[in-house]
Design a protein around this motif. Structure first.
Motif, PDB file in Angstrom:
ATOM      1  N   GLY A   1      11.852  41.243 -49.534  1.00 53.83           N
ATOM      2  CA  GLY A   1      11.020  42.570 -50.200  1.00 53.83           C
ATOM      3  C   GLY A   1       9.482  42.054 -49.367  1.00 53.83           C
ATOM      4  N   GLN A   2       8.500  43.128 -51.060  1.00 51.14           N
ATOM      5  CA  GLN A   2       7.433  43.440 -50.463  1.00 51.14           C
ATOM      6  C   GLN A   2       6.583  41.610 -50.747  1.00 51.14           C
ATOM      7  OE1 GLN A   2       6.485  46.738 -53.068  1.00 51.14           O
ATOM      8  NE2 GLN A   2       6.424  48.230 -51.300  1.00 51.14           N
ATOM      9  N   MET A   3       5.557  41.396 -49.700  1.00 51.23           N
ATOM     10  CA  MET A   3       4.873  39.890 -50.132  1.00 51.23           C
ATOM     11  C   MET A   3       4.122  40.607 -50.417  1.00 51.23           C
ATOM     12  SD  MET A   3       7.623  38.085 -48.534  1.00 51.23           S
ATOM     13  CE  MET A   3       6.750  36.702 -49.219  1.00 51.23           C
ATOM     14  N   ALA A   4       3.225  40.765 -51.241  1.00 53.39           N
ATOM     15  CA  ALA A   4       2.474  41.511 -52.368  1.00 53.39           C
ATOM     16  C   ALA A   4       0.492  40.417 -51.992  1.00 53.39           C
ATOM     17  CB  ALA A   4       2.732  42.129 -53.297  1.00 53.39           C
ATOM     18  N   GLY A   5       0.187  40.729 -51.161  1.00 56.12           N
ATOM     19  CA  GLY A   5      -1.332  39.593 -51.292  1.00 56.12           C
ATOM     20  C   GLY A   5      -0.953  38.096 -50.304  1.00 56.12           C
ATOM     21  N   CYS A   6       0.326  37.884 -49.286  1.00 55.39           N
ATOM     22  CA  CYS A   6       0.755  37.038 -49.188  1.00 55.39           C
ATOM     23  C   CYS A   6       0.469  36.543 -48.261  1.00 55.39           C
ATOM     24  CB  CYS A   6       2.295  36.538 -49.261  1.00 55.39           C
ATOM     25  SG  CYS A   6       2.429  36.793 -50.887  1.00 55.39           S
ATOM     26  N   ASP A   7      -0.527  37.752 -47.427  1.00 57.23           N
ATOM     27  CA  ASP A   7      -1.572  38.072 -45.910  1.00 57.23           C
ATOM     28  C   ASP A   7      -2.790  37.318 -45.656  1.00 57.23           C
ATOM     29  OD1 ASP A   7      -0.711  37.513 -42.866  1.00 57.23           O
ATOM     30  OD2 ASP A   7      -0.229  38.872 -42.873  1.00 57.23           O
ATOM     31  N   TRP A   8      -3.549  37.218 -44.701  1.00 58.32           N
ATOM     32  CA  TRP A   8      -4.459  36.800 -44.501  1.00 58.32           C
ATOM     33  C   TRP A   8      -5.387  38.707 -44.629  1.00 58.32           C
ATOM     34  CZ3 TRP A   8      -8.884  39.360 -42.026  1.00 58.32           C
ATOM     35  CH2 TRP A   8      -9.707  38.383 -41.815  1.00 58.32           C
ATOM     36  N   SER A   9      -6.389  38.275 -45.757  1.00 59.25           N
ATOM     37  CA  SER A   9      -7.310  39.998 -45.398  1.00 59.25           C
ATOM     38  C   SER A   9      -8.489  39.714 -45.937  1.00 59.25           C
ATOM     39  CB  SER A   9      -6.393  40.748 -46.801  1.00 59.25           C
ATOM     40  OG  SER A   9      -7.174  40.947 -48.322  1.00 59.25           O
ATOM     41  N   HIS A  10      -9.381  40.522 -45.336  1.00 55.11           N
ATOM     42  CA  HIS A  10     -10.605  40.276 -45.724  1.00 55.11           C
ATOM     43  C   HIS A  10     -11.422  39.831 -47.104  1.00 55.11           C
ATOM     44  CE1 HIS A  10     -12.120  40.836 -41.660  1.00 55.11           C
ATOM     45  NE2 HIS A  10     -11.354  42.133 -41.244  1.00 55.11           N
ATOM     46  N   GLN A  11     -10.048  40.378 -48.677  1.00 58.45           N
ATOM     47  CA  GLN A  11     -10.366  40.439 -49.101  1.00 58.45           C
ATOM     48  C   GLN A  11      -9.981  38.839 -50.023  1.00 58.45           C
ATOM     49  OE1 GLN A  11      -8.902  43.143 -48.600  1.00 58.45           O
ATOM     50  NE2 GLN A  11     -10.982  43.824 -48.947  1.00 58.45           N
ATOM     51  N   ARG A  12      -9.072  38.045 -48.656  1.00 56.73           N
ATOM     52  CA  ARG A  12      -8.519  36.522 -48.892  1.00 56.73           C
ATOM     53  C   ARG A  12      -8.921  35.922 -47.643  1.00 56.73           C
ATOM     54  NH1 ARG A  12      -5.223  39.954 -50.700  1.00 56.73           N
ATOM     55  NH2 ARG A  12      -4.106  39.415 -53.336  1.00 56.73           N
ATOM     56  N   PRO A  13     -10.519  35.815 -47.296  1.00 53.43           N
ATOM     57  CA  PRO A  13     -11.262  35.168 -46.794  1.00 53.43           C
ATOM     58  C   PRO A  13     -10.309  33.812 -46.164  1.00 53.43           C
ATOM     59  CG  PRO A  13     -12.628  35.602 -47.921  1.00 53.43           C
ATOM     60  CD  PRO A  13     -11.364  36.171 -47.953  1.00 53.43           C
ATOM     61  N   SER A  14     -10.542  33.143 -47.816  1.00 52.21           N
ATOM     62  CA  SER A  14      -9.646  31.270 -48.004  1.00 52.21           C
ATOM     63  C   SER A  14      -8.339  31.489 -46.895  1.00 52.21           C
ATOM     64  CB  SER A  14     -10.202  30.846 -49.603  1.00 52.21           C
ATOM     65  OG  SER A  14      -9.252  31.671 -50.052  1.00 52.21           O
ATOM     66  N   TYR A  15      -7.384  32.314 -46.712  1.00 53.07           N
ATOM     67  CA  TYR A  15      -6.973  31.922 -46.347  1.00 53.07           C
ATOM     68  C   TYR A  15      -6.474  32.017 -44.922  1.00 53.07           C
ATOM     69  CZ  TYR A  15      -3.298  34.566 -50.184  1.00 53.07           C
ATOM     70  OH  TYR A  15      -3.285  34.825 -51.454  1.00 53.07           O
ATOM     71  N   PRO A  16      -5.745  30.617 -43.838  1.00 58.59           N
ATOM     72  CA  PRO A  16      -5.915  30.401 -42.730  1.00 58.59           C
ATOM     73  C   PRO A  16      -5.280  31.795 -41.820  1.00 58.59           C
ATOM     74  CG  PRO A  16      -5.211  27.934 -44.122  1.00 58.59           C
ATOM     75  CD  PRO A  16      -5.047  29.789 -45.167  1.00 58.59           C
TER      76      PRO A  16
END
Length: 311
Positions: A227-242
């Protein structure tokens, strides 16, 4: 309406949901412990389990809808009487943390449950018409047929082609992983496995899928619906995500080699729209045509209270 996990923050979140159902002619019964609070929990595990059992055994109640997910549904499992639930079949509706209940009830009773919005998500100011209308239609016995795409983003990704018909099971990925090594460990053999997740880094999705694979829960599935994996990928809003591995890289790594159809992106989960689906019924996944078709409504017949007769 029952709250087996996290409580509401503002009481208006509860009242808004009640108003939603009443505006459509339905009656709402609120379980006694809904207003209880124990930090991030809606009261004690005993109270939450007792409320849930009372909803199933009350003959005046036709549908049990959870307030929301959050955390804590798994606390109730040792305190539930699954034989009594089986003797009083009725739809249980909820998503996210409610996955614990979906898995345990289906495996212990054989009942169909419904992965759909809780009371708060259904009636939130930003809830879409599809989320609301789909829930009412499914509970009225009209759940068979193709699962609609998200009108705001209808694009889907086929990670592996093919077509298969099998029982649809699953829920929130974190909660599915949490069932391992418990009496309610999710059984996936021969099933069409569905999962979704929200706001966890891609490396944690990797870890959860790795653990399911190590436990033998990916081998032997008939197909996979992500299904939808909301907020689980890297983005500029989540710079801490590898950012060196994308979410799709991880999904493809674990799912494509299974040799079964895999489809990603239907509005099932924490996205802007949640299309309610019955769990435990036969469903057909055609990854080439990018469709998921529910073959059974999950209800023997619409109940009087769900026929929009104003009762």
């Amino acid at each position: 309406m029952v709250s087996p996990a996290t409580p509401y923050h503002n009481r208006s979140q509860l009242l808004r949901g009640i108003a939603f159902w009443e505006s459509r002619g339905y009656r709402v019964s609120v379980a006694p412990g809904v207003g209880a609070r124990d930090g991030y929990l809606a009261g004690s595990a005993e109270t939450r389990a007792r409320d849930l059992m009372s909803c199933f055994t009350d003959p005046e109640i036709d549908v049990v809808q959870c307030l929301q997910g959050g955390y804590g549904s798994n606390h109730t499992l040792p305190r539930l009487d699954f034989d009594l639930i089986a003797e009083n079949p009725k739809p249980l509706v909820g998503y996210s943390d409610i996955t614990s209940l979906h898995v345990a009830i289906r495996q212990r009773t054989g009942l169909v449950t419904f992965y759909g919005p809780g009371l708060m998500a259904m009636s939130a100011p930003d809830a879409t018409a599809l989320t609301q209308d789909r829930l009412v239609q499914v509970l009225a016995g009209n759940g068979a047929g193709p699962v609609p795409r998200d009108p705001q983003d209808p694009f889907l990704v086929t990670l592996a082609g093919g077509k298969v018909t099998a029982p649809l099971i699953g829920g929130d990925l974190w909660e599915l992983r949490e069932t391992l090594a418990t009496p309610w460990e999710v059984q996936t053999e021969g099933a069409l496995l569905f999962f979704e997740e929200v706001n966890v880094p891609t490396w944690q999705v990797d870890g959860m899928l790795a653990q399911l694979r190590h436990a033998g829960k990916l081998q032997g599935v008939a197909g996979v619906v992500v299904g939808q994996m909301a907020g689980c990928d890297w983005s500029h809003q989540r710079p801490s995500y590898p950012s060196n591995k994308s979410l799709e890289d991880v999904l493809e790594h674990y799912l494509a080699p299974l040799g079964v159809p895999v489809l990603y992106g239907l509005p099932l989960g924490h996205g802007s729209t949640l299309a309610t689906v019955p769990l435990g019924v036969a469903a057909t996944l055609d990854a080439d045509r990018q469709t998921l078709t529910i073959e059974e409504s999950g209800l023997q017949a619409p109940s009087d209270a769900m026929e929009r007769d104003g009762s």
